[in-house]
Scaffold this motif. Structure first.
Motif, short mmCIF file in Angstrom:
data_model
loop_
_atom_site.label_atom_id
_atom_site.label_comp_id
_atom_site.label_asym_id
_atom_site.label_seq_id
_atom_site.Cartn_x
_atom_site.Cartn_y
_atom_site.Cartn_z
N LEU A 42 48.87 57.95 49.65
CA LEU A 42 47.49 57.76 50.09
C LEU A 42 46.87 56.54 49.42
O LEU A 42 46.15 55.75 50.06
CB LEU A 42 46.68 59.02 49.79
CG LEU A 42 45.20 59.00 50.19
CD1 LEU A 42 45.04 58.73 51.68
CD2 LEU A 42 44.53 60.33 49.81
N ARG A 80 45.52 53.13 51.40
CA ARG A 80 44.16 52.61 51.29
C ARG A 80 44.13 51.11 50.98
O ARG A 80 43.09 50.46 51.18
CB ARG A 80 43.39 53.39 50.22
CG ARG A 80 42.95 54.78 50.71
CD ARG A 80 42.25 55.57 49.65
NE ARG A 80 41.65 56.79 50.22
CZ ARG A 80 41.44 57.90 49.55
NH1 ARG A 80 41.77 57.96 48.27
NH2 ARG A 80 40.90 58.95 50.15
N ARG A 134 44.47 48.58 58.89
CA ARG A 134 44.83 49.58 59.91
C ARG A 134 46.15 49.22 60.57
O ARG A 134 47.04 50.06 60.73
CB ARG A 134 43.74 49.67 60.97
CG ARG A 134 44.03 50.73 62.04
CD ARG A 134 43.16 50.55 63.27
NE ARG A 134 43.53 49.35 64.01
CZ ARG A 134 43.00 48.99 65.18
NH1 ARG A 134 42.06 49.74 65.72
NH2 ARG A 134 43.39 47.89 65.80
N ARG A 165 49.16 49.91 58.41
CA ARG A 165 49.48 51.33 58.32
C ARG A 165 50.22 51.79 59.58
O ARG A 165 51.22 52.52 59.50
CB ARG A 165 48.20 52.14 58.12
CG ARG A 165 47.59 52.01 56.74
CD ARG A 165 46.46 52.99 56.52
NE ARG A 165 45.27 52.65 57.29
CZ ARG A 165 44.26 51.93 56.83
NH1 ARG A 165 44.30 51.45 55.59
NH2 ARG A 165 43.20 51.69 57.58
N ALA A 172 45.41 63.02 55.66
CA ALA A 172 44.43 62.04 55.22
C ALA A 172 44.89 60.63 55.56
O ALA A 172 44.08 59.78 55.99
CB ALA A 172 44.18 62.18 53.72
N LEU A 213 43.04 58.01 58.15
CA LEU A 213 42.73 56.65 57.75
C LEU A 213 43.35 55.64 58.72
O LEU A 213 42.74 54.62 59.05
CB LEU A 213 43.27 56.42 56.33
CG LEU A 213 42.86 55.15 55.58
CD1 LEU A 213 41.37 55.14 55.32
CD2 LEU A 213 43.64 55.07 54.26
N SER A 214 44.54 55.95 59.21
CA SER A 214 45.29 55.02 60.05
C SER A 214 44.74 54.90 61.46
O SER A 214 44.81 53.83 62.07
CB SER A 214 46.76 55.45 60.12
OG SER A 214 47.35 55.47 58.83
N SER A 269 37.89 60.95 61.21
CA SER A 269 37.22 61.44 60.00
C SER A 269 37.35 62.95 59.84
O SER A 269 36.88 63.50 58.85
CB SER A 269 35.74 61.06 60.03
OG SER A 269 35.11 61.62 61.17
N ASP A 296 36.06 59.96 53.28
CA ASP A 296 36.30 59.33 54.58
C ASP A 296 37.08 60.22 55.54
O ASP A 296 37.27 59.88 56.70
CB ASP A 296 37.03 57.99 54.40
CG ASP A 296 38.21 58.09 53.45
OD1 ASP A 296 38.71 59.22 53.24
OD2 ASP A 296 38.62 57.05 52.90
N PHE A 297 37.54 61.37 55.04
CA PHE A 297 38.30 62.29 55.89
C PHE A 297 38.13 63.71 55.35
O PHE A 297 38.22 63.93 54.15
CB PHE A 297 39.78 61.92 55.91
CG PHE A 297 40.61 62.80 56.82
CD1 PHE A 297 40.61 62.60 58.19
CD2 PHE A 297 41.39 63.82 56.30
CE1 PHE A 297 41.36 63.41 59.04
CE2 PHE A 297 42.16 64.64 57.13
CZ PHE A 297 42.14 64.43 58.50
#
Length: 500
Positions: A123, A127, A131, A134, A200, A204-205, A209, A242-243
């Protein structure tokens, strides 16, 4: 003195709770300070309850333990149930554990243990990426859905990420309903933070959320542990910024293992199949783009982001990259979970890893991929374990449940069960599945009664179900029937055989 006693559902069913209580009593009677850690199982189910005692040289395993075996743990001399170093047990030592590296090793609800064994690194790395980086990492790993048809995870994620929407979702399919499968349960009970971290990273990818884990109601221990782990992760800041995610419990319908039925259930609707298109990646949960992956797919993500896509893709064969947690069940000597790279032959899985049948008889059939998977025979032992390799022989890997049968198995009755199972579990949305399965049971019965026209009718029916059903339940039901007919035709015509 630290002693690990599994709280995995399989270990508990075999008496691990009573063993843990007996250890506590025996230690108290002797004035010995003992820390009992309720871990997950190492996956060697025939040795459960298998406990481990931490020593300077490593963890020593003992099993299968009973309450009567406990006092001798505190006596001098070699315990009759001692198995040596856990990591040196042949079944365990020969594995390639990536997804299940921590299962059975850590306290499932200790985030400190999780971090100490490499958790959260993936993770943190994710970060630091953009995007697109990922999404490219997932694609480059070659990761495919660890269930169903094995759709490439990278393509699904990219579709969701690029779909125009005000919200996106991550949905984890933990409705593990196939016979002979238990890997999802094992991971959720033994290493829940891996699934949380994978979700998570997925959020993010693709720009989601919120995520949901849909767990079958028959898994109370997994529900309890996952719920507790989510709260811990939220408290510790892993979730919430963020998630975020929630645990949702299914109501026991097998068809809700199909992604669109699951989404309907998740929305509070009746669990029936949705017609495609639109795909869930475009219009999924609440009509928004949704990544729907199963537990093993999402739990593979942290290792990929911690160690790199290429390191993961280096395992496997052809288009089947990485490792697969094989679940060995049925009439097999060494039943349990065995994680290894794709490419191992079916024969090696059954005879070398699994040790052949528990009964000592010859292997007659091997069903791979759950109750709707095809039957393979020892004549197909050279088949490499890979998606295309199994599909090329009219089979499927699915969730990698491997159920072994010896010569006593009644193949017509097993084929009939597949049809009957579909008739009971069909959501009723499409005619080939709803009606076809009922007619299929009747037609198999006609074959077994000697009706000369029944076989042709059954073949036509299977073709209709295979190509006319909306979801895998009806579409895959013909696989066990057709494979049983192909490999064991004489068993379906007992009257004809008697006349000859």
């Amino acid at each position: 003195m630290k002693i690990y006693v599994p709280q995995d559902a399989a270990a508990r069913a075999l008496g691990s709770d009573a063993v843990a209580a007996a250890i506590g009593r025996a230690a108290a009677e002797r004035g010995i300070a003992v820390e009992i850690v309720r871990n997950g199982t190492r996956g060697m189910i025939w040795l459960e309850p298998m406990i481990e005692i931490e020593t300077p040289n490593g963890r020593i395993a003992y099993g299968p333990m009973t309450v009567a075996d406990v006092p001798a743990l505190f006596d001098a001399g070699v315990h009759p149930k001692e198995l040596g170093l856990t990591e040196e047990i042949p079944f365990f030592k020969s594995q390639t554990r990536l997804t299940f590296a921590r299962v059975g090793v850590i306290d499932p609800l200790s985030l400190e243990d999780y971090r100490a064994h490499g958790g959260i690194v993936g993770l943190e790395n994710a970060r630091k990426m953009t995007r697109d980086q990922r999404l490219d990492e997932v694609s480059a790993s070659g990761l495919r859905g660890r269930g169903g048809a094995g759709f490439p995870a990278g393509i699904k994620w990219k579709t969701v990420a690029l779909a125009p929407a005000d919200r996106r979702y991550i949905v984890c399919n933990a409705d593990e309903g196939d016979s002979g499968t238990f890997a999802d349960r094992m991971l959720m009970e033994g290493d829940p933070f891996t699934l949380i971290e994978g979700m998570a990273i997925a959020g993010l990818s693709v720009g989601a959320s919120m995520g949901y884990v849909y767990i079958r109601s028959e898994y109370p221990d997994a529900i309890r542990i996952m719920s507790a782990a989510v709260e811990i992760a939220r408290t510790q800041g892993i979730l919430g910024k963020d998630f975020n995610m929630e645990i949702r419990v299914g109501a026991g319908a097998y068809v809700c293992g199909e992604e669109t039925s699951l989404l309907n259930s998740l929305e509070g609707k009746r669990g029936v199949v949705r017609a495609k298109p639109p795909l869930p990646a475009i219009e999924g949960f609440m009509g928004r783009p949704t990544v729907v992956n199963n537990v093993l797919t999402l739990a593979s993500i942290p290792w990929i982001f911690a160690n790199g896509a290429q390191a993961y893709a280096d395992f496997g064969i052809g288009r089947s990259r990485g490792t697969m947690p094989l679940q060995l069940a049925g009439n097999i000597k060494f039943g349990g979970l065995y994680e290894t790279a794709f490419g191992t032959s079916l024969g090696e899985i059954v005879e070398t890893i699994g040790g052949g049948t528990a009964s000592g008889g010859k292997v007659k059939a091997i069903q791979v991929g759950g109750p709707l998977g095809a039957y393979f025979t020892p004549q197909q032992y050279d088949t490499p374990f890979g998606y295309e390799e199994f599909a090329g022989k009219d089979g499927l890997i699915g969730h990698a449940g491997i159920v072994v049968f010896d010569e006593s198995a009644d193949m017509p009755q097993l084929a009939r069960f597949a049809m009957e199972f579909c008739a009971v579990e069909s959501c009723g949305k499409c005619t080939p599945c709803r009606i076809g399965a009922v007619r299929g049971v009747e037609t198999i019965d006609r074959m077994l009664a000697g009706d000369p026209e029944a076989e042709e009718l059954l073949l036509d029916l299977c073709h209709t179900m295979k190509h006319g059903s909306l979801c895998a339940l009806g579409g895959f039901t013909p696989y066990p029937v057709l494979s049983a007919l192909t490999h064991f035709p004489q068993e379906f015509s007992p009257l004809k055989e008697a006349a000859e």
